[in-house]
Design a protein around this motif. Sequence first.
Motif, mmCIF file in Angstrom:
data_model
loop_
_atom_site.group_PDB
_atom_site.id
_atom_site.type_symbol
_atom_site.label_atom_id
_atom_site.label_comp_id
_atom_site.label_asym_id
_atom_site.label_seq_id
_atom_site.Cartn_x
_atom_site.Cartn_y
_atom_site.Cartn_z
ATOM 1 N N GLU A 57 22.291 36.820 46.657
ATOM 2 C CA GLU A 57 21.605 35.674 45.711
ATOM 3 C C GLU A 57 22.814 35.407 44.958
ATOM 4 O O GLU A 57 23.482 35.993 44.025
ATOM 5 N N PRO A 58 23.260 33.981 44.780
ATOM 6 C CA PRO A 58 24.047 33.682 43.865
ATOM 7 C C PRO A 58 24.115 34.181 42.392
ATOM 8 O O PRO A 58 25.025 34.604 41.836
ATOM 9 N N GLU A 59 23.036 34.110 41.949
ATOM 10 C CA GLU A 59 22.596 34.308 40.209
ATOM 11 C C GLU A 59 22.518 35.831 40.202
ATOM 12 O O GLU A 59 23.030 36.474 39.207
ATOM 13 N N VAL A 60 22.171 36.506 41.030
ATOM 14 C CA VAL A 60 21.943 38.028 41.215
ATOM 15 C C VAL A 60 23.447 38.665 41.218
ATOM 16 O O VAL A 60 23.869 39.332 40.441
ATOM 17 N N LEU A 61 24.373 38.189 42.159
ATOM 18 C CA LEU A 61 25.408 38.654 42.418
ATOM 19 C C LEU A 61 26.411 38.506 41.142
ATOM 20 O O LEU A 61 27.236 38.944 40.720
ATOM 21 N N LEU A 62 26.335 37.001 40.506
ATOM 22 C CA LEU A 62 26.850 36.945 39.233
ATOM 23 C C LEU A 62 26.616 37.807 38.254
ATOM 24 O O LEU A 62 27.567 38.009 37.364
ATOM 25 N N ALA A 63 25.272 37.735 38.210
ATOM 26 C CA ALA A 63 24.850 38.777 36.873
ATOM 27 C C ALA A 63 25.457 39.898 37.338
ATOM 28 O O ALA A 63 25.906 40.533 36.080
ATOM 29 N N ASP A 64 25.461 40.736 38.376
ATOM 30 C CA ASP A 64 26.014 41.986 38.454
ATOM 31 C C ASP A 64 27.691 41.950 38.365
ATOM 32 O O ASP A 64 28.105 42.813 37.730
ATOM 33 N N ALA A 65 28.114 40.756 38.838
ATOM 34 C CA ALA A 65 29.754 40.796 38.424
ATOM 35 C C ALA A 65 29.853 40.902 37.039
ATOM 36 O O ALA A 65 30.955 41.385 36.557
ATOM 37 N N MET A 66 29.169 40.067 36.065
ATOM 38 C CA MET A 66 29.335 40.117 34.722
ATOM 39 C C MET A 66 29.454 41.609 34.115
ATOM 40 O O MET A 66 29.899 41.744 32.927
ATOM 41 N N GLN A 67 28.660 42.433 34.683
ATOM 42 C CA GLN A 67 28.538 43.827 34.053
ATOM 43 C C GLN A 67 29.933 44.378 33.969
ATOM 44 O O GLN A 67 29.842 45.546 33.461
ATOM 45 N N PHE A 68 30.992 44.102 35.037
ATOM 46 C CA PHE A 68 32.355 44.781 34.866
ATOM 47 C C PHE A 68 33.246 43.809 33.930
ATOM 48 O O PHE A 68 33.404 42.787 33.933
ATOM 49 N N GLU A 69 33.870 44.478 33.062
ATOM 50 C CA GLU A 69 34.655 44.139 32.026
ATOM 51 C C GLU A 69 36.086 44.018 32.687
ATOM 52 O O GLU A 69 36.736 45.108 32.924
ATOM 53 N N VAL A 70 36.619 42.891 32.920
ATOM 54 C CA VAL A 70 37.832 42.388 33.404
ATOM 55 C C VAL A 70 38.420 41.493 32.193
ATOM 56 O O VAL A 70 38.305 40.527 32.286
ATOM 57 N N SER A 71 39.701 42.220 31.770
ATOM 58 C CA SER A 71 40.357 41.447 30.703
ATOM 59 C C SER A 71 41.573 40.894 31.307
ATOM 60 O O SER A 71 42.155 41.189 32.341
ATOM 61 N N HIS A 72 42.045 39.933 30.623
ATOM 62 C CA HIS A 72 43.388 39.335 30.956
ATOM 63 C C HIS A 72 44.696 40.351 31.124
ATOM 64 O O HIS A 72 45.530 40.244 31.866
ATOM 65 N N GLN A 73 44.410 41.209 30.225
ATOM 66 C CA GLN A 73 45.301 42.448 30.100
ATOM 67 C C GLN A 73 45.158 43.081 31.378
ATOM 68 O O GLN A 73 46.503 43.547 32.186
ATOM 69 N N MET A 74 44.091 43.636 31.877
ATOM 70 C CA MET A 74 43.795 44.074 33.203
ATOM 71 C C MET A 74 44.691 43.433 34.296
ATOM 72 O O MET A 74 45.073 43.929 35.258
ATOM 73 N N LEU A 75 44.062 42.134 34.223
ATOM 74 C CA LEU A 75 44.610 41.283 35.467
ATOM 75 C C LEU A 75 46.184 41.218 35.420
ATOM 76 O O LEU A 75 46.796 41.374 36.482
ATOM 77 N N SER A 76 46.949 41.036 34.416
ATOM 78 C CA SER A 76 48.236 41.155 34.252
ATOM 79 C C SER A 76 48.756 42.603 34.831
ATOM 80 O O SER A 76 49.912 42.534 35.272
ATOM 81 N N ALA A 77 48.237 43.505 34.405
ATOM 82 C CA ALA A 77 48.603 44.814 34.913
ATOM 83 C C ALA A 77 48.680 44.823 36.490
ATOM 84 O O ALA A 77 49.471 45.543 37.046
ATOM 85 N N LEU A 78 47.594 44.443 37.121
ATOM 86 C CA LEU A 78 47.306 44.378 38.427
ATOM 87 C C LEU A 78 48.491 43.522 39.023
ATOM 88 O O LEU A 78 48.969 44.149 40.077
ATOM 89 N N GLU A 79 48.704 42.463 38.476
ATOM 90 C CA GLU A 79 49.651 41.652 38.988
ATOM 91 C C GLU A 79 51.084 41.997 38.956
ATOM 92 O O GLU A 79 51.841 42.122 40.067
ATOM 93 N N ALA A 80 51.386 42.991 37.913
ATOM 94 C CA ALA A 80 52.727 43.575 37.673
ATOM 95 C C ALA A 80 52.643 44.535 38.836
ATOM 96 O O ALA A 80 53.843 44.945 39.399
ATOM 97 N N ALA A 81 51.568 45.482 38.751
ATOM 98 C CA ALA A 81 51.379 46.713 40.009
ATOM 99 C C ALA A 81 51.687 46.071 41.388
ATOM 100 O O ALA A 81 52.544 46.331 42.140
#
Length: 113
Positions: A77-101
Amino acid sequence: GVTAEYYAMQWFLTLFASDLPQRTVHRIWDRFLIAGWQVVVQVGLALLKQVADVLQSLDACETLTFLKKFVRMRRFEPEVLLADAMQFEVSHQMLSALEAAYSWEKSDTEPKL
């Protein structure tokens, strides 16, 4: 172990369009346009969380096969999946670190001309 590039690359390249129902994809894309790439990573983590128990019982080959198919075999269910997804904190700093790796790994494996 199984690394994310074996199963999640398709999710990220198509922003889930090839695996999830269109109704769900549209909601993810709505969020993506507002919040950016962290939504894509959050949704990927939410999908993995839903099958964490199953993954622990599989060997590497079974895990890879399962991860490539499970999203198409389940209803999300879209809203349930998105609600579950929002429980994970993903910062721009984390994304940058993943991109660099990833960029570092990629440059190590590319042939030198």
